[in-house]
Motif scaffolding. Sequence first.
Motif, PDB file in Angstrom:
ATOM      1  N   SER A 149       0.830  -1.212   0.000  1.00  0.00           N
ATOM      2  CA  SER A 149       0.000   0.000   0.000  1.00  0.00           C
ATOM      3  C   SER A 149       0.858   1.253   0.000  1.00  0.00           C
ATOM      4  CB  SER A 149      -0.933  -0.001   1.212  1.00  0.00           C
ATOM      5  OG  SER A 149      -1.866  -1.052   1.131  1.00  0.00           O
ATOM      6  N   LEU A 150       1.937   1.233   0.770  1.00  0.00           N
ATOM      7  CA  LEU A 150       2.806   2.402   0.835  1.00  0.00           C
ATOM      8  C   LEU A 150       3.409   2.724  -0.535  1.00  0.00           C
ATOM      9  CD1 LEU A 150       4.750   1.820   4.182  1.00  0.00           C
ATOM     10  CD2 LEU A 150       3.132   3.666   3.707  1.00  0.00           C
ATOM     11  N   THR A 151       3.893   1.708  -1.242  1.00  0.00           N
ATOM     12  CA  THR A 151       4.526   1.948  -2.538  1.00  0.00           C
ATOM     13  C   THR A 151       3.517   2.440  -3.577  1.00  0.00           C
ATOM     14  OG1 THR A 151       4.294  -0.426  -3.042  1.00  0.00           O
ATOM     15  CG2 THR A 151       6.404   0.319  -2.168  1.00  0.00           C
ATOM     16  N   LEU A 198       1.294   9.795  -5.275  1.00  0.00           N
ATOM     17  CA  LEU A 198       1.741  11.124  -4.855  1.00  0.00           C
ATOM     18  C   LEU A 198       2.779  11.692  -5.823  1.00  0.00           C
ATOM     19  CD1 LEU A 198       2.065  10.562  -1.003  1.00  0.00           C
ATOM     20  CD2 LEU A 198       0.347  11.955  -2.168  1.00  0.00           C
ATOM     21  N   VAL A 199       3.667  10.834  -6.319  1.00  0.00           N
ATOM     22  CA  VAL A 199       4.663  11.282  -7.298  1.00  0.00           C
ATOM     23  C   VAL A 199       3.971  11.748  -8.579  1.00  0.00           C
ATOM     24  CG1 VAL A 199       6.548  10.515  -8.788  1.00  0.00           C
ATOM     25  CG2 VAL A 199       6.551   9.897  -6.376  1.00  0.00           C
ATOM     26  N   ASN A 200       2.965  11.008  -9.022  1.00  0.00           N
ATOM     27  CA  ASN A 200       2.210  11.420 -10.207  1.00  0.00           C
ATOM     28  C   ASN A 200       1.542  12.779  -9.983  1.00  0.00           C
ATOM     29  OD1 ASN A 200       2.918   9.072 -11.545  1.00  0.00           O
ATOM     30  ND2 ASN A 200       1.046   7.997 -10.998  1.00  0.00           N
ATOM     31  N   GLU A 201       1.019  12.964  -8.778  1.00  0.00           N
ATOM     32  CA  GLU A 201       0.389  14.247  -8.451  1.00  0.00           C
ATOM     33  C   GLU A 201       1.427  15.362  -8.405  1.00  0.00           C
ATOM     34  OE1 GLU A 201      -2.472  16.958  -7.847  1.00  0.00           O
ATOM     35  OE2 GLU A 201      -2.741  14.826  -8.334  1.00  0.00           O
ATOM     36  N   ARG A 202       2.634  15.049  -7.917  1.00  0.00           N
ATOM     37  CA  ARG A 202       3.711  16.037  -7.905  1.00  0.00           C
ATOM     38  C   ARG A 202       4.063  16.480  -9.329  1.00  0.00           C
ATOM     39  NH1 ARG A 202       9.433  13.686  -6.783  1.00  0.00           N
ATOM     40  NH2 ARG A 202       9.073  13.158  -8.977  1.00  0.00           N
ATOM     41  N   VAL A 203       4.106  15.527 -10.241  1.00  0.00           N
ATOM     42  CA  VAL A 203       4.417  15.855 -11.639  1.00  0.00           C
ATOM     43  C   VAL A 203       3.325  16.739 -12.231  1.00  0.00           C
ATOM     44  CG1 VAL A 203       4.722  14.891 -13.945  1.00  0.00           C
ATOM     45  CG2 VAL A 203       5.808  13.791 -11.977  1.00  0.00           C
ATOM     46  N   ARG A 204       2.070  16.374 -11.992  1.00  0.00           N
ATOM     47  CA  ARG A 204       0.961  17.177 -12.533  1.00  0.00           C
ATOM     48  C   ARG A 204       0.972  18.588 -11.950  1.00  0.00           C
ATOM     49  NH1 ARG A 204      -1.816  12.097 -12.271  1.00  0.00           N
ATOM     50  NH2 ARG A 204      -2.448  12.516 -10.123  1.00  0.00           N
ATOM     51  N   LEU A 264       9.712  -3.921  -6.319  1.00  0.00           N
ATOM     52  CA  LEU A 264      10.020  -5.227  -6.904  1.00  0.00           C
ATOM     53  C   LEU A 264       9.739  -6.343  -5.908  1.00  0.00           C
ATOM     54  CD1 LEU A 264      13.344  -4.260  -8.708  1.00  0.00           C
ATOM     55  CD2 LEU A 264      11.207  -4.916  -9.826  1.00  0.00           C
ATOM     56  N   MET A 265      10.073  -6.115  -4.652  1.00  0.00           N
ATOM     57  CA  MET A 265       9.815  -7.129  -3.629  1.00  0.00           C
ATOM     58  C   MET A 265       8.313  -7.367  -3.466  1.00  0.00           C
ATOM     59  SD  MET A 265      11.257  -7.420   0.274  1.00  0.00           S
ATOM     60  CE  MET A 265      10.654  -5.806   0.757  1.00  0.00           C
ATOM     61  N   VAL A 266       7.537  -6.310  -3.506  1.00  0.00           N
ATOM     62  CA  VAL A 266       6.080  -6.446  -3.408  1.00  0.00           C
ATOM     63  C   VAL A 266       5.543  -7.217  -4.613  1.00  0.00           C
ATOM     64  CG1 VAL A 266       3.922  -5.149  -3.538  1.00  0.00           C
ATOM     65  CG2 VAL A 266       5.720  -4.419  -1.969  1.00  0.00           C
ATOM     66  N   ALA A 267       6.114  -6.974  -5.790  1.00  0.00           N
ATOM     67  CA  ALA A 267       5.647  -7.652  -7.005  1.00  0.00           C
ATOM     68  C   ALA A 267       5.786  -9.165  -6.885  1.00  0.00           C
ATOM     69  CB  ALA A 267       6.425  -7.143  -8.214  1.00  0.00           C
ATOM     70  N   TRP A 292       0.274  -6.315 -27.498  1.00  0.00           N
ATOM     71  CA  TRP A 292       0.411  -5.785 -26.133  1.00  0.00           C
ATOM     72  C   TRP A 292      -0.550  -6.470 -25.176  1.00  0.00           C
ATOM     73  CZ3 TRP A 292       3.664  -2.578 -23.665  1.00  0.00           C
ATOM     74  CH2 TRP A 292       3.224  -1.864 -22.537  1.00  0.00           C
ATOM     75  N   ARG A 293      -0.077  -6.774 -23.949  1.00  0.00           N
ATOM     76  CA  ARG A 293      -0.922  -7.404 -22.941  1.00  0.00           C
ATOM     77  C   ARG A 293      -1.647  -6.313 -22.141  1.00  0.00           C
ATOM     78  NH1 ARG A 293      -1.021 -12.461 -20.513  1.00  0.00           N
ATOM     79  NH2 ARG A 293       0.791 -13.042 -21.767  1.00  0.00           N
ATOM     80  N   TYR A 294      -2.961  -6.295 -22.259  1.00  0.00           N
ATOM     81  CA  TYR A 294      -3.751  -5.259 -21.596  1.00  0.00           C
ATOM     82  C   TYR A 294      -4.211  -5.678 -20.201  1.00  0.00           C
ATOM     83  CZ  TYR A 294      -3.949  -2.807 -26.053  1.00  0.00           C
ATOM     84  OH  TYR A 294      -3.608  -2.139 -27.207  1.00  0.00           O
ATOM     85  N   GLN A 295      -4.474  -6.960 -19.987  1.00  0.00           N
ATOM     86  CA  GLN A 295      -4.994  -7.420 -18.718  1.00  0.00           C
ATOM     87  C   GLN A 295      -3.860  -7.612 -17.710  1.00  0.00           C
ATOM     88  OE1 GLN A 295      -8.139  -7.555 -17.944  1.00  0.00           O
ATOM     89  NE2 GLN A 295      -8.857  -7.037 -19.981  1.00  0.00           N
ATOM     90  N   CYS A 296      -3.445  -6.516 -17.099  1.00  0.00           N
ATOM     91  CA  CYS A 296      -2.403  -6.593 -16.081  1.00  0.00           C
ATOM     92  C   CYS A 296      -2.434  -5.304 -15.275  1.00  0.00           C
ATOM     93  CB  CYS A 296      -1.026  -6.787 -16.718  1.00  0.00           C
ATOM     94  SG  CYS A 296      -0.420  -5.335 -17.594  1.00  0.00           S
ATOM     95  N   SER A 297      -1.651  -5.277 -14.215  1.00  0.00           N
ATOM     96  CA  SER A 297      -1.543  -4.086 -13.379  1.00  0.00           C
ATOM     97  C   SER A 297      -0.581  -3.098 -14.046  1.00  0.00           C
ATOM     98  CB  SER A 297      -1.035  -4.463 -11.987  1.00  0.00           C
ATOM     99  OG  SER A 297      -0.619  -3.322 -11.275  1.00  0.00           O
ATOM    100  N   THR A 298      -1.058  -1.904 -14.347  1.00  0.00           N
ATOM    101  CA  THR A 298      -0.206  -0.893 -14.948  1.00  0.00           C
ATOM    102  C   THR A 298       0.933  -0.512 -14.013  1.00  0.00           C
ATOM    103  OG1 THR A 298      -2.098   0.000 -16.164  1.00  0.00           O
ATOM    104  CG2 THR A 298      -0.175   1.412 -15.979  1.00  0.00           C
ATOM    105  N   PHE A 299       0.629  -0.421 -12.733  1.00  0.00           N
ATOM    106  CA  PHE A 299       1.646  -0.077 -11.741  1.00  0.00           C
ATOM    107  C   PHE A 299       2.742  -1.131 -11.697  1.00  0.00           C
ATOM    108  CE2 PHE A 299       3.140  -0.506  -7.304  1.00  0.00           C
ATOM    109  CZ  PHE A 299       3.744   0.731  -7.143  1.00  0.00           C
ATOM    110  N   LEU A 300       2.349  -2.398 -11.790  1.00  0.00           N
ATOM    111  CA  LEU A 300       3.322  -3.489 -11.740  1.00  0.00           C
ATOM    112  C   LEU A 300       4.213  -3.475 -12.983  1.00  0.00           C
ATOM    113  CD1 LEU A 300       4.230  -5.932 -10.108  1.00  0.00           C
ATOM    114  CD2 LEU A 300       2.545  -7.302 -11.335  1.00  0.00           C
TER     115      LEU A 300
END
Length: 422
Positions: free
Chosen positions: A140-142, A148-154, A293-296, A331-339
């Motif tokens: 959850s933290l990652t 938050l980083v995405n929001e910082r960029v925006r 990576l460890m969470v993945a 392209w594989r669409y069914q996956c976690s974008t974050f991962l």
Amino acid sequence: MQTLLSQKFTAYVGIDWADIKHDVCLQVAGETRRHFSVIDHTPQSIDRWAKSLFERYGAPIAIALELNKGPLVAALQKYEFFCLFPINPSTLAKHRKTFIGSGAKDDPTDAQWALELLLTYPLRFPQLMPQSPAMRVLASLTEHRRALVNERVRMGNRLICTLKQYYPLALELFSDHDTVMFCDFLMCWPTLDHIQRSRQSAFLKFFNEHNARRSQLNQARWEIISKAIPLTQDPGVIRPSQLYATALASQLKGLLAIIKDFDREIEETANTLADYPIFKALPGAGQHLAPRLMVAFGEQRDRFNDASAMQRYAGIAPVTQRSGKKKLVYWRYQCSTFLRQTFVEWAAHSITQSTWAEAYYRQQRAKGCSYQATLRGLAFKWIRIVYRCWKTSTVYDEKAYLQALIRRGSTLIEIPMEEASG
């Protein structure tokens, strides 16, 4: 990895979740009749429903639902007599469409479709096995940090766009526009008029207080300010833009502080997990990507049967479609974008930290592959390596891997054996 066939259940439940209420379809083991009900999305209602099921049917009870995390999952995981089996929402939608050509949808019937899928294809839906509390906290933290980083960029982009309209000099004075120093500068001198009316001593004191003591650079900045002319003198542009830029700078500064808090919390949590040294040692992973990576991969070594399963789960492996003489790879669409983003970003960082990764990157680019396609190919190779390290609890050794490449005669490395062995 446990499936429905590996256990005997007293009852089977399908749930269609929503924000306010959840539709339930229940079938008792050994019976064909199905019972429908609705429970409110409140802790009290869920608790009463769960305990009533246990009193009537005992344990364990299998539950099919359309998600593997969220408030309902968190609520149901409190009860040891529940075994959760997540079903992909797109799988459920396609199953419904197979039998209902009109496209009609109803929550009670969706709960029934979920239950039917679980009973019909028990091997297709593995049981949700929660990770340790520390690993779940880290996950959850990652994810929150990345948001938050995405929001910082925006927010940074909005601030830059605003400054270009009335105060481009501020952008010229700084190379980085997402730092605390830049935000403090704007809050101290929000317009060109403010900075030109200030004293040079106050200007230099500001940079000294922010540990930016390069006297030549600061003197050059002051000379630029002295010679600058305003982009516009229209108060209809300057005053509203000044207020907006100051507000954005204040918010951005607060966001930067919060991200630092997340970084500390992530590092402390990651260091409590036994596998962290494996991922921390990966070339280019660093403080931010090693925890992701460890969470993945997680803690459960039986979670993936082989490296290809992890490649598919991460969305790195492409999808191949064959029909007769026709073959499509897409392209594989069914996956976690974050991962997927985690592995691609790490692959990019590894290029400057790993000899063979840099060689692979240069080879693929020379062949005409795009930058993103090359990174995905590199991530594909890295996953196979890390999977082996993870399964055997072994820390990655660059020199040992280079020696293995030389023994196999790989074109990725062209250095003498004695240099590879150090």
